[in-house]
Design a protein around this motif. Structure first.
Motif, PDB file in Angstrom:
ATOM      1  N   ARG A  75      48.028  33.264  53.036  1.00  0.00           N
ATOM      2  CA  ARG A  75      48.874  34.821  51.723  1.00  0.00           C
ATOM      3  C   ARG A  75      47.584  35.810  51.465  1.00  0.00           C
ATOM      4  NH1 ARG A  75      49.525  31.334  46.697  1.00  0.00           N
ATOM      5  NH2 ARG A  75      48.195  32.699  45.289  1.00  0.00           N
ATOM      6  N   LYS A  76      48.202  36.982  51.223  1.00  0.00           N
ATOM      7  CA  LYS A  76      47.602  38.126  51.249  1.00  0.00           C
ATOM      8  C   LYS A  76      48.254  38.008  49.121  1.00  0.00           C
ATOM      9  CE  LYS A  76      45.239  41.961  52.453  1.00  0.00           C
ATOM     10  NZ  LYS A  76      45.241  43.139  53.644  1.00  0.00           N
ATOM     11  N   ASP A  77      47.559  38.087  47.992  1.00  0.00           N
ATOM     12  CA  ASP A  77      47.996  38.536  46.984  1.00  0.00           C
ATOM     13  C   ASP A  77      47.903  39.839  46.959  1.00  0.00           C
ATOM     14  OD1 ASP A  77      49.356  36.570  46.362  1.00  0.00           O
ATOM     15  OD2 ASP A  77      47.514  35.255  45.179  1.00  0.00           O
ATOM     16  N   PRO A  78      48.204  40.504  45.902  1.00  0.00           N
ATOM     17  CA  PRO A  78      48.148  42.413  45.377  1.00  0.00           C
ATOM     18  C   PRO A  78      46.692  41.952  44.572  1.00  0.00           C
ATOM     19  CG  PRO A  78      50.439  41.932  44.507  1.00  0.00           C
ATOM     20  CD  PRO A  78      49.343  40.558  45.636  1.00  0.00           C
ATOM     21  N   TYR A  79      45.979  42.792  44.289  1.00  0.00           N
ATOM     22  CA  TYR A  79      44.506  43.122  43.800  1.00  0.00           C
ATOM     23  C   TYR A  79      44.413  44.404  43.354  1.00  0.00           C
ATOM     24  CZ  TYR A  79      41.507  42.923  47.357  1.00  0.00           C
ATOM     25  OH  TYR A  79      40.571  43.828  48.654  1.00  0.00           O
ATOM     26  N   ASP A  80      43.620  44.807  42.168  1.00  0.00           N
ATOM     27  CA  ASP A  80      42.411  45.878  42.229  1.00  0.00           C
ATOM     28  C   ASP A  80      41.143  45.903  41.654  1.00  0.00           C
ATOM     29  OD1 ASP A  80      45.156  47.124  41.669  1.00  0.00           O
ATOM     30  OD2 ASP A  80      45.023  46.638  39.198  1.00  0.00           O
ATOM     31  N   VAL A  81      40.443  46.630  42.229  1.00  0.00           N
ATOM     32  CA  VAL A  81      39.185  46.816  42.209  1.00  0.00           C
ATOM     33  C   VAL A  81      39.025  47.426  40.860  1.00  0.00           C
ATOM     34  CG1 VAL A  81      37.067  47.913  42.788  1.00  0.00           C
ATOM     35  CG2 VAL A  81      39.109  46.520  44.251  1.00  0.00           C
ATOM     36  N   PHE A  82      38.892  47.213  40.117  1.00  0.00           N
ATOM     37  CA  PHE A  82      38.331  47.930  38.634  1.00  0.00           C
ATOM     38  C   PHE A  82      37.148  48.676  38.480  1.00  0.00           C
ATOM     39  CE2 PHE A  82      41.346  44.440  37.377  1.00  0.00           C
ATOM     40  CZ  PHE A  82      42.188  45.526  36.664  1.00  0.00           C
ATOM     41  N   LEU A  83      36.879  50.200  37.624  1.00  0.00           N
ATOM     42  CA  LEU A  83      35.923  50.793  37.890  1.00  0.00           C
ATOM     43  C   LEU A  83      35.526  50.519  36.560  1.00  0.00           C
ATOM     44  CD1 LEU A  83      33.141  53.039  38.721  1.00  0.00           C
ATOM     45  CD2 LEU A  83      35.446  54.750  37.990  1.00  0.00           C
ATOM     46  N   VAL A  84      33.617  50.162  35.671  1.00  0.00           N
ATOM     47  CA  VAL A  84      34.160  50.016  35.057  1.00  0.00           C
ATOM     48  C   VAL A  84      33.140  50.905  34.130  1.00  0.00           C
ATOM     49  CG1 VAL A  84      32.408  48.022  33.039  1.00  0.00           C
ATOM     50  CG2 VAL A  84      34.016  47.309  35.099  1.00  0.00           C
ATOM     51  N   HIS A  85      33.223  51.947  32.972  1.00  0.00           N
ATOM     52  CA  HIS A  85      32.979  53.209  32.597  1.00  0.00           C
ATOM     53  C   HIS A  85      31.500  52.626  31.945  1.00  0.00           C
ATOM     54  CE1 HIS A  85      35.697  55.021  34.100  1.00  0.00           C
ATOM     55  NE2 HIS A  85      36.809  54.632  33.944  1.00  0.00           N
ATOM     56  N   ALA A  86      30.804  53.686  32.042  1.00  0.00           N
ATOM     57  CA  ALA A  86      29.154  53.107  30.868  1.00  0.00           C
ATOM     58  C   ALA A  86      30.288  53.104  29.391  1.00  0.00           C
ATOM     59  CB  ALA A  86      28.820  54.098  31.193  1.00  0.00           C
ATOM     60  N   THR A  87      30.702  52.828  28.977  1.00  0.00           N
ATOM     61  CA  THR A  87      31.560  52.709  27.851  1.00  0.00           C
ATOM     62  C   THR A  87      32.152  51.267  27.495  1.00  0.00           C
ATOM     63  OG1 THR A  87      33.908  53.284  28.436  1.00  0.00           O
ATOM     64  CG2 THR A  87      32.122  55.151  27.020  1.00  0.00           C
ATOM     65  N   GLY A  88      32.219  50.775  28.378  1.00  0.00           N
ATOM     66  CA  GLY A  88      32.438  49.474  28.766  1.00  0.00           C
ATOM     67  C   GLY A  88      34.453  49.367  29.395  1.00  0.00           C
ATOM     68  N   ARG A  89      35.790  50.277  28.863  1.00  0.00           N
ATOM     69  CA  ARG A  89      36.098  50.722  29.385  1.00  0.00           C
ATOM     70  C   ARG A  89      36.507  50.621  30.701  1.00  0.00           C
ATOM     71  NH1 ARG A  89      39.307  55.400  30.835  1.00  0.00           N
ATOM     72  NH2 ARG A  89      38.260  56.237  31.038  1.00  0.00           N
TER      73      ARG A  89
END
Length: 146
Positions: A124-138
């Motif tokens: 199975r292959k689920d969709p997913y995101d790679v998140f960029l964690v900005h210097a501010t934490g956002r």
């Protein structure tokens, strides 16, 4: 004199790719000794031309915290490379992109352990995101995978 400088510049330009390839950064991976998916992720990195140094630790989340990655984005292992934290099953392609673009960020993260992400391959292959964690934490979506 100008001709000598031109030849030197050409020689340097021709040698630069070899020097750059020799200086491949090492991703320091912190994981638990018993985690098989972490080892599979490390193999994915190696297969895709990235160098790793693996350290088995009692509490990998300590390294996520040191890298400034929010707990909500946690996974089972953390990598550190050139001042960036790499949390979870981040594809090698996105790590290379991060190191190439050099954004002002804490790092990238793939929360949890999505099926189909590197190291979590299966039927199975689920969709997913790679998140960029900005210097501010956002966080923002760095790349979406289907």
């Amino acid at each position: 004199m100008m001709r000598v400088l031109s030849h030197a510049a050409v020689a340097a330009a021709l040698c630069f790719p070899a020097v750059a390839m020799a200086a491949t950064p090492v991703i320091n991976v912190f994981k638990s000794a018993s985690c098989g998916c972490c080892s599979a992720w490390v193999e994915h990195l190696k297969t895709n031309g990235l160098s790793t140094r693996v350290t088995n630790v009692d509490n990998p989340s300590d390294y996520r915290e040191r890298g400034g990655i929010p707990t909500a984005l946690g996974s089972c292992h953390t990598g550190m490379v050139q001042g960036y934290a790499i949390e979870g099953h981040v594809p090698a392609k996105e790590i290379k992109r991060l190191l190439s673009e050099r954004p002002k960020a804490r790092g990238v993260a793939v929360p949890a352990m999505p099926l189909g992400s590197p190291g979590m391959e299966g039927p199975r292959k689920d969709p997913y995101d790679v998140f960029l964690v900005h210097a501010t934490g956002r966080t923002t979506v760095y790349k979406h995978y289907n």
